[in-house]
Scaffold this motif. Structure first.
Motif, PDB file in Angstrom:
ATOM      1  N   SER A   1       0.845  -1.195   0.000  1.00 16.80           N
ATOM      2  CA  SER A   1       0.000   0.000   0.000  1.00 16.80           C
ATOM      3  C   SER A   1       0.877   1.240   0.000  1.00 16.80           C
ATOM      4  CB  SER A   1      -0.929   0.002   1.226  1.00 16.80           C
ATOM      5  OG  SER A   1      -0.164  -0.010   2.425  1.00 16.80           O
ATOM      6  N   GLY A   2       0.219   2.400  -0.062  1.00 22.33           N
ATOM      7  CA  GLY A   2       0.962   3.654  -0.020  1.00 22.33           C
ATOM      8  C   GLY A   2       1.869   3.838  -1.212  1.00 22.33           C
ATOM      9  N   ILE A   3       3.040   4.388  -0.956  1.00 21.39           N
ATOM     10  CA  ILE A   3       3.981   4.693  -2.027  1.00 21.39           C
ATOM     11  C   ILE A   3       4.488   3.430  -2.712  1.00 21.39           C
ATOM     12  CG2 ILE A   3       5.982   4.719  -0.482  1.00 21.39           C
ATOM     13  CD1 ILE A   3       5.347   6.970  -3.578  1.00 21.39           C
ATOM     14  N   TYR A   4       4.533   2.314  -1.966  1.00 18.98           N
ATOM     15  CA  TYR A   4       5.015   1.062  -2.553  1.00 18.98           C
ATOM     16  C   TYR A   4       4.039   0.543  -3.607  1.00 18.98           C
ATOM     17  CZ  TYR A   4       7.956   1.401   1.561  1.00 18.98           C
ATOM     18  OH  TYR A   4       8.824   1.871   2.516  1.00 18.98           O
ATOM     19  N   PHE A   5       2.750   0.709  -3.337  1.00 19.19           N
ATOM     20  CA  PHE A   5       1.738   0.353  -4.340  1.00 19.19           C
ATOM     21  C   PHE A   5       1.905   1.215  -5.588  1.00 19.19           C
ATOM     22  CE2 PHE A   5      -2.329   1.637  -6.211  1.00 19.19           C
ATOM     23  CZ  PHE A   5      -2.811   0.423  -6.663  1.00 19.19           C
ATOM     24  N   SER A   6       2.083   2.509  -5.403  1.00 25.47           N
ATOM     25  CA  SER A   6       2.238   3.428  -6.535  1.00 25.47           C
ATOM     26  C   SER A   6       3.451   3.066  -7.382  1.00 25.47           C
ATOM     27  CB  SER A   6       2.362   4.870  -6.030  1.00 25.47           C
ATOM     28  OG  SER A   6       1.222   5.249  -5.292  1.00 25.47           O
ATOM     29  N   ILE A   7       4.568   2.750  -6.715  1.00 27.72           N
ATOM     30  CA  ILE A   7       5.787   2.388  -7.447  1.00 27.72           C
ATOM     31  C   ILE A   7       5.605   1.081  -8.197  1.00 27.72           C
ATOM     32  CG2 ILE A   7       8.217   1.758  -7.195  1.00 27.72           C
ATOM     33  CD1 ILE A   7       7.621   4.747  -6.901  1.00 27.72           C
ATOM     34  N   LEU A   8       4.906   0.124  -7.595  1.00 29.22           N
ATOM     35  CA  LEU A   8       4.660  -1.147  -8.279  1.00 29.22           C
ATOM     36  C   LEU A   8       3.826  -0.941  -9.537  1.00 29.22           C
ATOM     37  CD1 LEU A   8       3.946  -3.657  -5.358  1.00 29.22           C
ATOM     38  CD2 LEU A   8       5.765  -3.833  -7.057  1.00 29.22           C
ATOM     39  N   THR A   9       2.775  -0.151  -9.444  1.00 30.90           N
ATOM     40  CA  THR A   9       1.946   0.086 -10.632  1.00 30.90           C
ATOM     41  C   THR A   9       2.743   0.819 -11.710  1.00 30.90           C
ATOM     42  OG1 THR A   9       1.075   2.116  -9.631  1.00 30.90           O
ATOM     43  CG2 THR A   9      -0.209   0.090  -9.349  1.00 30.90           C
ATOM     44  N   LEU A  10       3.575   1.771 -11.296  1.00 29.51           N
ATOM     45  CA  LEU A  10       4.423   2.475 -12.267  1.00 29.51           C
ATOM     46  C   LEU A  10       5.374   1.499 -12.949  1.00 29.51           C
ATOM     47  CD1 LEU A  10       5.529   5.069 -13.568  1.00 29.51           C
ATOM     48  CD2 LEU A  10       6.998   5.346 -11.559  1.00 29.51           C
ATOM     49  N   ALA A  11       5.953   0.593 -12.158  1.00 33.01           N
ATOM     50  CA  ALA A  11       6.887  -0.392 -12.730  1.00 33.01           C
ATOM     51  C   ALA A  11       6.190  -1.289 -13.742  1.00 33.01           C
ATOM     52  CB  ALA A  11       7.504  -1.224 -11.607  1.00 33.01           C
ATOM     53  N   PHE A  12       4.985  -1.746 -13.405  1.00 33.84           N
ATOM     54  CA  PHE A  12       4.249  -2.601 -14.338  1.00 33.84           C
ATOM     55  C   PHE A  12       3.894  -1.842 -15.622  1.00 33.84           C
ATOM     56  CE2 PHE A  12       3.158  -5.424 -10.667  1.00 33.84           C
ATOM     57  CZ  PHE A  12       3.619  -6.602 -11.232  1.00 33.84           C
ATOM     58  N   ALA A  13       3.519  -0.587 -15.487  1.00 32.13           N
ATOM     59  CA  ALA A  13       3.186   0.204 -16.668  1.00 32.13           C
ATOM     60  C   ALA A  13       4.394   0.403 -17.557  1.00 32.13           C
ATOM     61  CB  ALA A  13       2.608   1.557 -16.243  1.00 32.13           C
ATOM     62  N   GLN A  14       5.534   0.676 -16.958  1.00 26.96           N
ATOM     63  CA  GLN A  14       6.752   0.866 -17.760  1.00 26.96           C
ATOM     64  C   GLN A  14       7.208  -0.437 -18.403  1.00 26.96           C
ATOM     65  OE1 GLN A  14       6.419   4.127 -18.250  1.00 26.96           O
ATOM     66  NE2 GLN A  14       8.651   4.129 -18.437  1.00 26.96           N
ATOM     67  N   MET A  15       7.014  -1.548 -17.709  1.00 27.09           N
ATOM     68  CA  MET A  15       7.317  -2.846 -18.327  1.00 27.09           C
ATOM     69  C   MET A  15       6.386  -3.099 -19.505  1.00 27.09           C
ATOM     70  SD  MET A  15       8.363  -5.519 -15.297  1.00 27.09           S
ATOM     71  CE  MET A  15       6.967  -5.198 -14.214  1.00 27.09           C
ATOM     72  N   SER A  16       5.126  -2.742 -19.333  1.00 24.14           N
ATOM     73  CA  SER A  16       4.158  -2.906 -20.429  1.00 24.14           C
ATOM     74  C   SER A  16       4.554  -2.041 -21.617  1.00 24.14           C
ATOM     75  CB  SER A  16       2.754  -2.520 -19.951  1.00 24.14           C
ATOM     76  OG  SER A  16       2.353  -3.310 -18.867  1.00 24.14           O
ATOM     77  N   PHE A  17       4.987  -0.818 -21.332  1.00 30.47           N
ATOM     78  CA  PHE A  17       5.444   0.064 -22.404  1.00 30.47           C
ATOM     79  C   PHE A  17       6.645  -0.535 -23.124  1.00 30.47           C
ATOM     80  CE2 PHE A  17       8.591   3.326 -23.569  1.00 30.47           C
ATOM     81  CZ  PHE A  17       7.906   3.981 -24.569  1.00 30.47           C
ATOM     82  N   ALA A  18       7.603  -1.072 -22.356  1.00 32.80           N
ATOM     83  CA  ALA A  18       8.800  -1.666 -22.968  1.00 32.80           C
ATOM     84  C   ALA A  18       8.430  -2.881 -23.812  1.00 32.80           C
ATOM     85  CB  ALA A  18       9.804  -2.056 -21.880  1.00 32.80           C
ATOM     86  N   LEU A  19       7.497  -3.689 -23.316  1.00 35.83           N
ATOM     87  CA  LEU A  19       7.054  -4.843 -24.089  1.00 35.83           C
ATOM     88  C   LEU A  19       6.403  -4.418 -25.399  1.00 35.83           C
ATOM     89  CD1 LEU A  19       5.524  -7.072 -21.269  1.00 35.83           C
ATOM     90  CD2 LEU A  19       7.512  -7.644 -22.669  1.00 35.83           C
ATOM     91  N   ALA A  20       5.522  -3.437 -25.314  1.00 35.12           N
ATOM     92  CA  ALA A  20       4.814  -2.983 -26.516  1.00 35.12           C
ATOM     93  C   ALA A  20       5.763  -2.300 -27.492  1.00 35.12           C
ATOM     94  CB  ALA A  20       3.688  -2.035 -26.125  1.00 35.12           C
ATOM     95  N   TYR A  21       6.746  -1.572 -26.964  1.00 33.34           N
ATOM     96  CA  TYR A  21       7.625  -0.779 -27.823  1.00 33.34           C
ATOM     97  C   TYR A  21       8.683  -1.630 -28.524  1.00 33.34           C
ATOM     98  CZ  TYR A  21      10.267   3.327 -29.297  1.00 33.34           C
ATOM     99  OH  TYR A  21      10.904   4.292 -30.047  1.00 33.34           O
ATOM    100  N   SER A  22       9.150  -2.693 -27.858  1.00 32.83           N
ATOM    101  CA  SER A  22      10.273  -3.451 -28.435  1.00 32.83           C
ATOM    102  C   SER A  22      10.044  -4.954 -28.454  1.00 32.83           C
ATOM    103  CB  SER A  22      11.566  -3.124 -27.670  1.00 32.83           C
ATOM    104  OG  SER A  22      11.410  -3.421 -26.291  1.00 32.83           O
ATOM    105  N   VAL A  23       9.817  -5.562 -27.292  1.00 34.26           N
ATOM    106  CA  VAL A  23       9.783  -7.025 -27.216  1.00 34.26           C
ATOM    107  C   VAL A  23       8.672  -7.614 -28.077  1.00 34.26           C
ATOM    108  CG1 VAL A  23       9.528  -9.007 -25.682  1.00 34.26           C
ATOM    109  CG2 VAL A  23      10.764  -6.966 -24.898  1.00 34.26           C
ATOM    110  N   LEU A  24       7.460  -7.108 -27.932  1.00 26.74           N
ATOM    111  CA  LEU A  24       6.317  -7.665 -28.675  1.00 26.74           C
ATOM    112  C   LEU A  24       6.247  -7.184 -30.118  1.00 26.74           C
ATOM    113  CD1 LEU A  24       3.519  -7.540 -25.957  1.00 26.74           C
ATOM    114  CD2 LEU A  24       4.994  -9.449 -26.602  1.00 26.74           C
TER     115      LEU A  24
END
Length: 400
Positions: free
Chosen positions: A121-144
């Motif tokens: 929860s708190g800031i750790y939840f926010s950082i986790l969601t940000l990390a997942f979004a950036q991973m999704s962006f990296a997947l869409a931009y290059s890997v996939l």
């Protein structure tokens, strides 16, 4: 009405009226006037108003009710867009199956991300969601975008080509997104004097979904489920001590919010059949946070107002360049005209972010409840003025 109390029913009717009359409301100036620069009643921008309104309404269910601040909601927006475009490529340009698939895929994706992220929860939840979004962006931009399976087409973006299967597409149907043959881009222009009003199929189609999304948000806010979400925001620890497990409720809110984002992504693709990785970037997630806070987190209409304000500035204020400023101040002496243009230049055109930042700072400092709080203060001011006038009238006519 519709299972709503009087206050919510009135608000819903106002939103319906504003949605239906938007082509008039956002075109207040004649097309040949100097102020026509501020008209926002053209189809593309009206579509963005309602689509990002849906995005912000969904985010508000998570942030405004439960207090969980997600910095990765753009991932669901992007997933919804990619899902819709794949339906266009493989099956049909009909927007209904595309939007349904976009919402379902976003729901599945949000369950996976929410289940992991909500372990903190708190800031750790926010950082986790940000990390997942950036991973999704990296997947869409290059890997996939790997040529072997190319699901996203990388930086070029996923779009529909003539060689795509489109198994259920047949002769006579438009070669563009449509609603059972009615193209999303179909527009009727009505001219009244110096005004031009555009009534676009895509806008009213997206507007209908926005109204449904808004109505569902009202029902969630007023339901026992909504009360549980408010309890999580108020004091999650105390809820746990009473024996209630808050995680399923928080996960349900996260999934509902993700489905709203997927719906918005599907509608973006329905208006323009193109999906790019930039819709998953962290700035897109930050934008919906700004929309919600500017309008009023935890309020019903606030996120829609915030989305409208940001999209208005992005599409209208950003187009005010030096030539437009010179036209505005042409009546001044040359020296004074140049001074005025120099003073205003940093705040418009490419500098519209500076103006938005100043508005955001002022709202946070003076209107913590967002634009909705500003409206409430004005309403109270007028009510107080009327009450004082009524009191004076009574005192001056005691016989009455």
């Amino acid at each position: 009405m519709f299972g709503l109390n009087k206050k919510d029913g009135t608000l819903f009717l106002i939103v319906i009226a504003m949605t239906l009359l938007a082509p008039f409301i956002f075109n207040p100036f004649p097309t040949d006037s100097a102020m026509a620069q501020f008209n926002a009643g053209y189809p593309d921008l009206l579509q963005r108003f309602v689509i990002f309104g849906i995005f912000a309404i969904g985010f508000n269910i998570l942030f405004g009710l439960t207090g969980y601040l997600s910095f990765g909601h753009a991932a669901f927006l992007g997933v919804g867009s990619y899902a819709a475009v794949w339906i266009f490529k493989l099956f049909t340009y009909n927007v209904i199956p595309a939007i349904v698939f976009a919402v379902i895929l976003a729901a599945v994706f949000s369950v996976l991300i929410g289940y992991i992220s909500l372990r903190r929860s708190g800031i750790y939840f926010s950082i986790l969601t940000l990390a997942f979004a950036q991973m999704s962006f990296a997947l869409a931009y290059s890997v996939l975008s790997n040529p072997k399976f190319n699901l996203t087409n990388g930086e070029t973006g996923l779009q529909v080509y003539d060689v795509d299967p489109q198994m259920f597409h047949r002769e006579g149907l438009p070669d563009m997104p449509h609603l059972f043959g009615l193209p999303m881009r179909a527009t009727y222009e009505m001219n009244l004097g110096g005004w031009a009003f555009n009534f676009n199929v895509g806008y009213y189609f997206a507007g209908l979904f926005m109204l449904l999304a808004f109505y569902l948000a009202i029902r969630i806010f007023r339901s026992p489920f909504g009360m549980m979400l408010r309890a999580i925001k108020s004091n999650n620890t105390r809820m746990t001590y009473t024996g209630l497990n808050a995680k399923p409720y928080a996960l349900a809110a996260f999934v509902v919010s993700g489905m709203y984002a997927g719906l918005a992504g599907g509608l973006l693709a329905a208006m323009d059949p193109l999906a790019g990785a930039e819709r998953m970037f962290w700035t897109a997630s930050g934008e919906v946070v700004l929309m919600t806070i500017l309008g009023g987190a935890g309020t019903l209409i606030g996120p829609v107002l915030g989305a409208g304000l940001i999209k208005y500035m992005e599409n209208i204020v950003s187009k005010i360049n030096d030539s437009v400023l010179h036209q505005w101040f042409a009546f001044l002496p040359d020296g004074m005209e140049d001074v005025m243009v120099t003073l205003i230049h940093p705040f418009v055109g490419k500098g519209w972010h500076l103006t938005l930042g100043m508005i955001f700072v002022l709202v946070v400092i003076f209107l913590p409840g967002g634009l909705v709080e500003g409206g409430q203060r004005i309403a109270r001011l007028f009510r107080g003025k009327k009450a004082r006038e009524a009191e004076k009238s009574t005192q001056s006519n005691p016989a009455e």
